[in-house]
Write a protein that holds these residues in place. Structure first.
Motif, PDB file in Angstrom:
ATOM      1  N   LEU A  43       6.183  46.713  88.323  1.00 55.99           N
ATOM      2  CA  LEU A  43       7.139  46.285  87.295  1.00 55.99           C
ATOM      3  C   LEU A  43       7.983  47.456  86.799  1.00 55.99           C
ATOM      4  N   SER A  44       8.881  47.175  85.856  1.00 56.02           N
ATOM      5  CA  SER A  44       9.711  48.180  85.197  1.00 56.02           C
ATOM      6  C   SER A  44      10.465  49.091  86.168  1.00 56.02           C
ATOM      7  N   SER A  94       0.006  49.270  89.038  1.00 60.07           N
ATOM      8  CA  SER A  94      -1.414  49.447  88.723  1.00 60.07           C
ATOM      9  C   SER A  94      -2.222  49.630  90.010  1.00 60.07           C
ATOM     10  N   GLY A 105       6.586  31.625  87.334  1.00 61.76           N
ATOM     11  CA  GLY A 105       5.872  32.815  86.901  1.00 61.76           C
ATOM     12  C   GLY A 105       6.693  33.678  85.949  1.00 61.76           C
ATOM     13  N   THR A 106       6.351  34.965  85.893  1.00 65.42           N
ATOM     14  CA  THR A 106       6.945  35.892  84.935  1.00 65.42           C
ATOM     15  C   THR A 106       8.126  36.629  85.573  1.00 65.42           C
ATOM     16  N   TRP A 163      -0.965  44.405  96.224  1.00 74.86           N
ATOM     17  CA  TRP A 163      -1.778  43.466  95.456  1.00 74.86           C
ATOM     18  C   TRP A 163      -1.684  43.713  93.945  1.00 74.86           C
ATOM     19  N   ALA A 164      -1.309  44.951  93.588  1.00 68.36           N
ATOM     20  CA  ALA A 164      -1.292  45.326  92.170  1.00 68.36           C
ATOM     21  C   ALA A 164      -0.007  44.836  91.510  1.00 68.36           C
ATOM     22  N   ALA A 165       0.039  44.968  90.168  1.00 67.71           N
ATOM     23  CA  ALA A 165       1.254  44.606  89.438  1.00 67.71           C
ATOM     24  C   ALA A 165       2.291  45.718  89.602  1.00 67.71           C
ATOM     25  N   GLY A 189      -5.336  51.509  89.968  1.00 66.18           N
ATOM     26  CA  GLY A 189      -6.358  51.058  89.031  1.00 66.18           C
ATOM     27  C   GLY A 189      -5.888  51.128  87.592  1.00 66.18           C
ATOM     28  N   SER A 190      -4.996  52.056  87.297  1.00 70.27           N
ATOM     29  CA  SER A 190      -4.409  52.131  85.955  1.00 70.27           C
ATOM     30  C   SER A 190      -2.896  52.221  86.129  1.00 70.27           C
ATOM     31  N   PRO A 191      -2.132  51.846  85.107  1.00 65.54           N
ATOM     32  CA  PRO A 191      -0.675  51.891  85.271  1.00 65.54           C
ATOM     33  C   PRO A 191      -0.145  53.326  85.399  1.00 65.54           C
ATOM     34  N   SER A 195       6.923  37.313  89.443  1.00 69.35           N
ATOM     35  CA  SER A 195       5.559  37.021  89.916  1.00 69.35           C
ATOM     36  C   SER A 195       5.537  35.766  90.781  1.00 69.35           C
ATOM     37  N   ASP A 216       1.791  37.629  92.219  1.00 72.21           N
ATOM     38  CA  ASP A 216       1.620  38.762  91.311  1.00 72.21           C
ATOM     39  C   ASP A 216       2.955  39.470  91.162  1.00 72.21           C
ATOM     40  N   GLN A 217       3.057  40.341  90.136  1.00 72.32           N
ATOM     41  CA  GLN A 217       4.343  40.988  89.848  1.00 72.32           C
ATOM     42  C   GLN A 217       4.756  41.892  90.999  1.00 72.32           C
TER      43      GLN A 217
END
Lengths: 184, 449
Positions: free
Chosen positions: B304-305, B320, B257-258, B300-302, B323-325, B276, B280-281
């Motif tokens: 990261l960073s 996320s 994965g990533t 369940w969401a991504a 729903g939004s980052p 990931s 998922d991430q």
């Protein structure tokens, strides 16, 4: 022999619907070809050409298979699925395309593929890389649900790093928010 | 060392107070024990500084060009900090034939008259390729010498000698070594693919660091400055490479994965990164050798960073999950998570200040896709916008002393690197290179290593 049957099935499933979409273009091609056929009929040296024609037909059935394969393959490679901004869910059109991909993968049981997830340039690289990962994974999950073996499908996210279109318009961004399919 | 407590959200009264304190401090005989520049509010009033043109140190002839070059480099480097208002040399009231460099010879009234509060004098001698340099920093009100240094080396060392003196000046005035010993890693497309480059803190001496001929992004410095972690497609998928900056050490994190957005823990050979591998991430804590120590996020969401608080006890990251980052902070021991951004629907690229409880990040407007840099204080969670009306501004990162922010911007067309103060002032381009530049990562102070 199995392969051949699968090809006929594939041709029906993939090529025929594809031709339906391209009918309007084909009509024009036919028209331009008509005048070309007339002088050929007046040619006197018909005998020699017939002999050649026999060979050509036997090649032609192979060539037709080959062409069907190429067409199915090209369609698999060139038909992308598209996403809404910041979304990775599969809409109806994407699901239809994926069903065709599943047919192809069932027919070609020995190929492995990679699904590439891509994003438009808006937003930031890091988040888009994560989003591309999810876009590729949702297509993979769909194909696995359709019965394709998970081990045959790899995914890779390119985020916003490999755009197909570089203008800053919604039309262009829409083209970039895609999954692309590669045969390994 | 006295440090004025930061009085948040009362900038004007604090500034007035600070000026009064500064004047009192400058007039006191024990001036050197106090800070001239409050590093919490350093840019509200720039200190007027005069840098006298360097003079020949001895009777050996030296070309005017070398003297001017040295004076100019010193001026440019100190100017880079944003702390000083450099006074025009044309306005100086000095005898060009008899410029004084030592406290005993200087008529400080000549300097206070033109408004200078700090004065730097310098001398230079050159013999073949060898140079001798002498620099002095004065408080013009007290007439006291605050710093005096003598250096010798080769002409090719000129920049590093001036850098060392600038470090002394800023250390004296702020109690902090400043930015002069740091470097910036960044991505450039000049060679036709995204490669990592390194340059000095002020954009000088850019050099290519990777040659993967692929996509290499997200450089992150280890806190000792010896290692760089980054994401690269060198093996045709996003993996994290960890490379020794000066050496051949190399580690690859190539889980399925990533593998992306590495961030080194302060003071440890460990890093957080988003992988990931679980589907998922998620953010993991890894050793510098790439072994997973533990999974930090479970959602369940991504996720990261990641970016570390200076004490290494918390990370901020993008998720996320709403729903939004948005940006969240998680306490590592307790696992307690707090959302910190609520304005706007696309907040990413957080970087925690190396010296404080503030996070700089990129806020993107959905409709236009345009991004700007914001700063948010963990105390009040009120975002302050630092850029605006100037293209896309992304990928902020802090200088090691927390005084400056480097970022990428498309304000002049192609994406390039810019630097500004933490107040959004003094925005300027860092360097000029072919191609586009992005993803800057500012190193720690490397001068001790």
């Amino acid at each position: 022999m199995m392969r051949k049957k699968q090809w006929i099935f594939l041709a029906l499933v993939l090529i025929v619907p594809a031709m339906l979409f391209t009918v309007s273009c084909q009509k024009q091609t036919v028209k331009t070809e008509e005048p070309m056929a007339e002088p050929a009929a007046e040619e006197p040296a018909a005998v020699e050409e017939k002999e050649e024609a026999v060979e050509v037909t036997s090649d032609a059935s192979l060539a037709a298979d080959e062409a069907a394969l190429m067409a199915a393959r090209n369609m698999f490679l060139n038909e992308h699925i598209y996403f809404a901004f910041d979304k990775y869910n599969l809409d109806d059109v994407a699901q239809e395309v994926l069903m065709r991909k599943a047919d192809f993968l069932r027919a070609m049981a020995d190929i492995y593929i990679t699904i590439e997830g891509h994003c438009d340039e808006r937003g930031t690289n890091e988040y888009n890389l994560a989003l591309g990962d999810r876009r590729a994974e949702s297509a993979k999950s769909f194909l696995v649900d359709m019965g394709i073996e998970a081990y045959r499908i790899s995914t890779v996210s390119y985020g916003e790093e490999r755009p197909l279109c570089t203008e800053q318009t919604e039309e262009c961004w829409a083209k970039n928010r895609r999954d692309q399919f590669v045969i390994n | 060392m006295k440090k004025a407590n930061c009085m948040r959200r009362s900038i004007i009264p604090t500034a007035a107070l600070w000026v009064a304190v500064a004047v009192a401090v400058l007039a006191s005989p024990a001036a050197a024990q106090y800070e001239y520049i409050d590093i919490n509010k350093p840019f509200l009033r720039k200190i007027p500084m005069a840098i006298q043109e360097c003079v020949p140190l001895n009777d050996q002839p030296i070309v005017q060009e070398n003297l001017l070059q040295t004076t100019q480099q010193l001026t440019d480097m100190l100017n880079f900090t944003g702390y000083f208002q450099m006074l025009d040399r044309e306005a100086f009231l000095v005898d060009p034939l008899k410029p004084a460099v030592k406290a005993a010879d200087i008529n400080f009234a000549n300097w206070t008259t033109i408004g200078a509060e700090l004065l730097i004098t310098g001398g230079m001698a050159k013999s073949g390729e060898m140079i001798d340099l002498e620099f002095r920093l004065f408080d013009t009100f007290s007439g006291k010498q605050l710093v005096g240094k003598r250096y010798n080396g080769k002409m090719t060392d000129l920049r590093s000698i001036i850098r060392r003196f600038c470090t002394e000046v800023v250390l004296q005035l702020t109690g902090n070594r400043g930015v002069f010993g740091s470097k910036i890693a960044f991505v450039s497309t000049g060679s036709g693919s995204k490669e990592l480059y390194l340059c000095d803190f002020d954009g000088f001496n850019p050099e290519k660091f990777t040659a993967h001929k692929s996509i290499s992004i997200f450089p992150a410095w280890s806190s000792d400055g010896k290692w760089l972690a980054y994401t690269t497609y060198a093996n045709n998928k996003p993996d994290i490479f960890i490379r020794q900056v000066n050496g051949n050490g190399r580690v690859v994190i190539d889980k399925k994965g990533t593998n992306m957005t590495p961030a080194w823990a302060p003071g440890r050979f460990e890093l957080a990164a988003s992988l990931s591998v679980s589907g998922d991430q998620e953010i993991y804590l890894l050793t510098g050798k790439g072994k997973i120590i533990k999974r930090i996020t479970r959602n369940w969401a991504a996720d990261l960073s990641p970016t570390w608080s200076p004490d290494g006890k918390k990370i901020a990251f993008v998720s996320s999950r709403s729903g939004s980052p948005q940006i969240y902070v998680q306490e590592l021991d307790s696992g307690r998570v707090e959302r910190v951004t609520f304005e706007g629907n696309y907040n990413t690229q957080p970087k925690w200040s190396p010296v404080g409880n503030r996070i700089v990040y990129t806020g993107t407007t959905f409709e236009t896709g345009l991004s700007d840099i914001f700063l948010i204080d963990m105390e009040d969670l009120e975002p302050v916008r630092l850029t605006g009306d100037a293209g896309n501004n992304e990928s902020p990162d802090w200088s090691p002393d927390g005084s400056l922010i480097v970022f990428s911007s498309t304000r002049e067309g192609p994406s390039r690197l810019y630097v500004m103060t933490t107040y959004g002032t003094d925005q300027r381009r860092l360097l000029s290179l072919p191609g586009e530049q992005s993803n800057p990562g500012w190193s720690p102070d490397l001068s001790n290593y």
